[in-house]
Design an enzyme around this catalytic site. Structure first.
Site, PDB file in Angstrom:
ATOM      1  N   ASP A   1     -24.713  30.833 -28.214  1.00 60.40           N
ATOM      2  CA  ASP A   1     -25.438  30.323 -29.381  1.00 60.40           C
ATOM      3  C   ASP A   1     -24.700  30.683 -30.667  1.00 60.40           C
ATOM      4  O   ASP A   1     -24.460  31.856 -30.935  1.00 60.40           O
ATOM      5  CB  ASP A   1     -26.846  30.941 -29.408  1.00 60.40           C
ATOM      6  CG  ASP A   1     -27.684  30.375 -30.531  1.00 60.40           C
ATOM      7  OD1 ASP A   1     -28.401  29.399 -30.292  1.00 60.40           O
ATOM      8  OD2 ASP A   1     -27.610  30.906 -31.660  1.00 60.40           O
TER       9      ASP A   1
ATOM     10  N   TYR B   1     -23.068  30.868 -39.484  1.00 58.55           N
ATOM     11  CA  TYR B   1     -22.557  32.166 -39.021  1.00 58.55           C
ATOM     12  C   TYR B   1     -21.065  32.315 -39.359  1.00 58.55           C
ATOM     13  O   TYR B   1     -20.505  33.407 -39.259  1.00 58.55           O
ATOM     14  CB  TYR B   1     -22.708  32.334 -37.500  1.00 58.55           C
ATOM     15  CG  TYR B   1     -24.113  32.271 -36.946  1.00 58.55           C
ATOM     16  CD1 TYR B   1     -25.233  32.260 -37.770  1.00 58.55           C
ATOM     17  CD2 TYR B   1     -24.328  32.212 -35.568  1.00 58.55           C
ATOM     18  CE1 TYR B   1     -26.515  32.181 -37.238  1.00 58.55           C
ATOM     19  CE2 TYR B   1     -25.605  32.144 -35.027  1.00 58.55           C
ATOM     20  CZ  TYR B   1     -26.697  32.121 -35.872  1.00 58.55           C
ATOM     21  OH  TYR B   1     -27.958  32.041 -35.328  1.00 58.55           O
TER      22      TYR B   1
ATOM     23  N   LYS C   1     -25.927  24.758 -35.067  1.00 58.37           N
ATOM     24  CA  LYS C   1     -27.063  24.390 -35.934  1.00 58.37           C
ATOM     25  C   LYS C   1     -26.565  23.836 -37.256  1.00 58.37           C
ATOM     26  O   LYS C   1     -25.542  24.301 -37.774  1.00 58.37           O
ATOM     27  CB  LYS C   1     -27.927  25.642 -36.212  1.00 58.37           C
ATOM     28  CG  LYS C   1     -28.236  26.449 -34.962  1.00 58.37           C
ATOM     29  CD  LYS C   1     -29.092  27.663 -35.233  1.00 58.37           C
ATOM     30  CE  LYS C   1     -29.179  28.537 -33.981  1.00 58.37           C
ATOM     31  NZ  LYS C   1     -28.078  29.505 -33.835  1.00 58.37           N
TER      32      LYS C   1
ATOM     33  N   HIS D   1     -31.357  24.225 -38.581  1.00 61.27           N
ATOM     34  CA  HIS D   1     -31.416  25.688 -38.658  1.00 61.27           C
ATOM     35  C   HIS D   1     -32.711  26.183 -39.327  1.00 61.27           C
ATOM     36  O   HIS D   1     -33.345  27.122 -38.849  1.00 61.27           O
ATOM     37  CB  HIS D   1     -30.195  26.214 -39.412  1.00 61.27           C
ATOM     38  CG  HIS D   1     -29.818  27.601 -39.027  1.00 61.27           C
ATOM     39  ND1 HIS D   1     -28.521  28.036 -38.938  1.00 61.27           N
ATOM     40  CD2 HIS D   1     -30.583  28.668 -38.695  1.00 61.27           C
ATOM     41  CE1 HIS D   1     -28.509  29.313 -38.569  1.00 61.27           C
ATOM     42  NE2 HIS D   1     -29.741  29.706 -38.417  1.00 61.27           N
TER      43      HIS D   1
END
Ligand code: A2P
Length: 282
Positions: A48, A53, A78, A111
């Site tokens: 994931d 990120y 996402k 997200h």
């Protein structure tokens, strides 16, 4: 069989491995490459990540260096908040795919919802993002689509579309089991995934959890991951430490009793991130 390959069937029939490897707060570069390679070596088949990120390049390299066949892996990313809407979502998806070095994604999520406190037309924005996701799904570029950090009232409009969400990924751990959202998702056939199943580490020193974990001869991390599984939620534990990555996979050799499940389910709020979907300022 490697138990990390056990799957749950999504509402469109696609199979998702029941434990995922989380990468939020994993730095890009060597750390991400190492962590993802270690995870795949330890048997994880579900990774994931997310554009925000900022580690999709490293995660992709970790996947590539592992040498595992693409179809054996389940990879999620996402779309970030600045990229909502039809055109921007299509472009954000292509960027994630290219950063990851992949040709398709198994799961793509919104997200965070566009919130009413920021946008009068929040529902329309979510629907426009969803229209792009649906198109990518129908084109076969994504095998399943879903949302993250959505409460029931954020989900309602999407549930009425041609392709309703298959997944909702929420913060979920002892002390924050989001009963209302989980019940809504179960009722509507939406699989719940747990981000921060260890409360980003905040669960680990809780005395009550330590006592229960000790009874089973397990660590608190393993107890939290197992607790998610027994509640029908897919946990996404994150670690960049090889010994912990391996430890977090050892959750198939014990069963938490019904009484202990209830005890953990009933724990009052603690250890949450404070990122409430209706209150966050982003
Ligand atoms: P690290 O990545 O340095 O190994 P969550 O999955 O809830 O987001 O929690 C992730 C945090 O918990 C990270 O700080 C991670 O540290 C730590 N962590 C992950 N697994 C374990 C474990 N088995 N024991 C102790 N800490 C862990």
């Amino acid at each position: 069989m490697n138990p990390l390959e056990y799957t749950v069937r999504l509402n469109n029939g696609y199979e998702i491995p029941c434990v995922g490897f989380g990468t939020w707060q994993t730095p890009d570069g060597d750390t991400a490459v190492m962590a993802v390679s270690e995870a795949i070596k330890a048997g994880y088949r579900h990774i994931d990540t997310a554009a925000c990120y900022e580690n999709e390049v490293g995660v992709g390299q970790g996947i590539a260096t592992s040498g595992i066949a693409r179809e054996k892996l389940f990879v999620t990313s996402k779309v970030w908040n600045t990229e909502r809407g039809y055109e921007k979502t299509l472009a954000a998806f292509e960027k994630s795919l290219s950063d990851l070095g992949l040709e398709y994604l198994d799961l793509y999520l919104i997200h965070w919802r566009a919130s009413a406190s920021h946008y009068d037309n929040w529902e329309e924005i979510n629907l426009e993002t969803w229209r792009a996701m649906t198109e990518l799904y129908k084109a076969g570029k994504i095998k399943a689509i879903g949302v993250s950090n959505f409460l029931p009232h954020h989900m309602e409009a999407l549930m009425k579309t041609e392709v309703p969400p298959m997944v909702n990924q929420i913060e979920y751990h002892p002390g924050l089991n989001q009963e209302e959202t989980v019940a809504y998702c179960k009722q509507h056939g939406v699989l719940v995934e747990a981000w921060s199943p260890l409360g980003t580490g905040r669960m680990l020193n809780n005395g009550e959890l330590k006592a229960i974990a000790a009874y089973y001869g397990k660590s608190v991390a393993q107890l939290c991951i197992r607790w998610c599984l027994q509640n029908g939620v897919v946990p996404l534990p994150k670690s960049v430490t090889p010994s912990r990555i391996a430890e977090n996979a050892q959750v198939f050799d014990f069963i938490i009793s019904e009484a202990d499940m209830q005890k953990i389910n009933a724990m009052p709020y603690f250890g949450g991130s404070g990122l409430h979907p209706d209150k966050v300022n982003f």
